[in-house]
Motif scaffolding. Sequence first.
Motif, PDB file in Angstrom:
ATOM      1  N   TRP A 169      62.890 -26.223  16.387  1.00  0.00           N
ATOM      2  CA  TRP A 169      63.587 -24.819  16.771  1.00  0.00           C
ATOM      3  C   TRP A 169      64.460 -24.363  15.502  1.00  0.00           C
ATOM      4  N   PHE A 170      64.277 -23.168  14.971  1.00  0.00           N
ATOM      5  CA  PHE A 170      65.225 -22.837  13.961  1.00  0.00           C
ATOM      6  C   PHE A 170      65.772 -21.737  14.453  1.00  0.00           C
ATOM      7  N   ARG A 171      66.902 -21.204  14.064  1.00  0.00           N
ATOM      8  CA  ARG A 171      67.123 -19.737  14.250  1.00  0.00           C
ATOM      9  C   ARG A 171      67.953 -19.070  13.091  1.00  0.00           C
ATOM     10  N   GLN A 172      67.912 -17.680  13.080  1.00  0.00           N
ATOM     11  CA  GLN A 172      68.537 -16.945  12.219  1.00  0.00           C
ATOM     12  C   GLN A 172      69.387 -15.812  12.698  1.00  0.00           C
ATOM     13  N   ALA A 173      70.434 -15.678  12.363  1.00  0.00           N
ATOM     14  CA  ALA A 173      71.329 -14.683  12.722  1.00  0.00           C
ATOM     15  C   ALA A 173      71.515 -13.495  11.642  1.00  0.00           C
ATOM     16  N   PRO A 174      71.719 -12.349  12.133  1.00  0.00           N
ATOM     17  CA  PRO A 174      71.736 -11.349  10.986  1.00  0.00           C
ATOM     18  C   PRO A 174      72.537 -11.492   9.744  1.00  0.00           C
ATOM     19  N   GLY A 175      71.971 -11.291   8.459  1.00  0.00           N
ATOM     20  CA  GLY A 175      72.925 -11.750   7.419  1.00  0.00           C
ATOM     21  C   GLY A 175      72.854 -12.930   7.191  1.00  0.00           C
ATOM     22  N   LYS A 176      72.548 -14.018   7.711  1.00  0.00           N
ATOM     23  CA  LYS A 176      72.480 -15.420   7.480  1.00  0.00           C
ATOM     24  C   LYS A 176      71.184 -16.148   7.269  1.00  0.00           C
ATOM     25  N   GLU A 177      71.308 -17.217   6.619  1.00  0.00           N
ATOM     26  CA  GLU A 177      69.938 -17.994   6.489  1.00  0.00           C
ATOM     27  C   GLU A 177      69.406 -18.594   7.626  1.00  0.00           C
ATOM     28  N   ARG A 178      68.077 -18.780   7.466  1.00  0.00           N
ATOM     29  CA  ARG A 178      67.487 -19.694   8.945  1.00  0.00           C
ATOM     30  C   ARG A 178      68.283 -21.096   8.948  1.00  0.00           C
ATOM     31  N   GLU A 179      68.451 -21.404  10.019  1.00  0.00           N
ATOM     32  CA  GLU A 179      68.996 -22.794  10.112  1.00  0.00           C
ATOM     33  C   GLU A 179      68.359 -23.698  11.070  1.00  0.00           C
ATOM     34  N   ASP A 216      75.830 -18.302  19.053  1.00  0.00           N
ATOM     35  CA  ASP A 216      74.372 -18.676  19.392  1.00  0.00           C
ATOM     36  C   ASP A 216      73.380 -17.447  19.239  1.00  0.00           C
ATOM     37  N   THR A 217      73.973 -16.449  19.172  1.00  0.00           N
ATOM     38  CA  THR A 217      73.187 -15.029  18.967  1.00  0.00           C
ATOM     39  C   THR A 217      72.333 -15.211  17.638  1.00  0.00           C
ATOM     40  N   ALA A 218      70.842 -15.141  17.677  1.00  0.00           N
ATOM     41  CA  ALA A 218      69.918 -14.999  16.744  1.00  0.00           C
ATOM     42  C   ALA A 218      68.623 -15.041  17.196  1.00  0.00           C
ATOM     43  N   TYR A 244      53.842 -24.144   9.995  1.00  0.00           N
ATOM     44  CA  TYR A 244      53.500 -23.208  10.698  1.00  0.00           C
ATOM     45  C   TYR A 244      54.868 -22.467  11.426  1.00  0.00           C
ATOM     46  N   TRP A 245      54.717 -21.258  11.625  1.00  0.00           N
ATOM     47  CA  TRP A 245      56.147 -20.604  12.523  1.00  0.00           C
ATOM     48  C   TRP A 245      55.467 -19.448  13.232  1.00  0.00           C
ATOM     49  N   GLY A 246      56.278 -19.384  14.386  1.00  0.00           N
ATOM     50  CA  GLY A 246      56.053 -18.359  15.208  1.00  0.00           C
ATOM     51  C   GLY A 246      56.768 -17.067  14.764  1.00  0.00           C
ATOM     52  N   GLN A 247      56.766 -15.970  15.533  1.00  0.00           N
ATOM     53  CA  GLN A 247      57.218 -14.575  15.368  1.00  0.00           C
ATOM     54  C   GLN A 247      58.614 -14.487  15.534  1.00  0.00           C
ATOM     55  N   GLY A 248      59.205 -15.559  16.641  1.00  0.00           N
ATOM     56  CA  GLY A 248      60.590 -15.609  16.912  1.00  0.00           C
ATOM     57  C   GLY A 248      60.821 -14.774  18.110  1.00  0.00           C
ATOM     58  N   THR A 249      61.941 -15.129  18.828  1.00  0.00           N
ATOM     59  CA  THR A 249      62.236 -14.714  20.120  1.00  0.00           C
ATOM     60  C   THR A 249      63.869 -14.260  19.946  1.00  0.00           C
ATOM     61  N   GLN A 250      64.442 -13.158  20.408  1.00  0.00           N
ATOM     62  CA  GLN A 250      65.660 -12.793  20.264  1.00  0.00           C
ATOM     63  C   GLN A 250      66.508 -13.465  21.339  1.00  0.00           C
ATOM     64  N   VAL A 251      67.548 -13.975  21.081  1.00  0.00           N
ATOM     65  CA  VAL A 251      68.649 -14.593  22.156  1.00  0.00           C
ATOM     66  C   VAL A 251      70.002 -13.781  21.811  1.00  0.00           C
ATOM     67  N   THR A 252      70.552 -13.087  22.684  1.00  0.00           N
ATOM     68  CA  THR A 252      71.907 -12.456  22.514  1.00  0.00           C
ATOM     69  C   THR A 252      72.634 -12.972  23.675  1.00  0.00           C
ATOM     70  N   VAL A 253      73.933 -13.331  23.119  1.00  0.00           N
ATOM     71  CA  VAL A 253      74.890 -13.972  24.053  1.00  0.00           C
ATOM     72  C   VAL A 253      76.181 -13.014  23.853  1.00  0.00           C
ATOM     73  N   SER A 254      76.369 -12.160  25.172  1.00  0.00           N
ATOM     74  CA  SER A 254      77.262 -11.211  24.897  1.00  0.00           C
ATOM     75  C   SER A 254      77.746 -10.890  26.312  1.00  0.00           C
TER      76      SER A 254
END
Length: 123
Positions: free
Chosen positions: A36-46, A90-92, A112-122
């Motif tokens: 699993w990787f994640r990418q927040a707005p304006g940041k690199e994938r981590e 953790d929002t990404a 290989y990569w998936g399209q991603g799923t949004q996680v929002t913590v608020s």
Amino acid sequence: QVQLLESGGGLVQPGGSLRLSCAASGLAFSGYAMAWFRQAPGKEREFVAAINRSGSNTAYADFVKGRFTISRDNAKNTMYLQMNSLKPADTAVYYCASRAGDLAVDTYRYNYWGQGTQVTVSS
């Protein structure tokens, strides 16, 4: 054709939990390390977490240790990420990825990569 499909994202309050799933098709799932990787707005994938082909070995980024758990079910061709004690940081968009061979923590090692799923913590 390899496909990785993430699901389980959504909006959750701080301190809450989510379980992400990644369903794989078009590959011999048990022969691939997953991550699993994640990418927040304006940041690199981590990197977030990775698991080896059998599920016997895992790796985590320091910022999720003790809160997230990666697992896989080779009979179902599916990988999971249980996320507890979620924080706004953790929002990404969370992506699953696969590679033939051993687990790795570097983005470029995954084929290989998936399209991603949004996680929002608020609140």
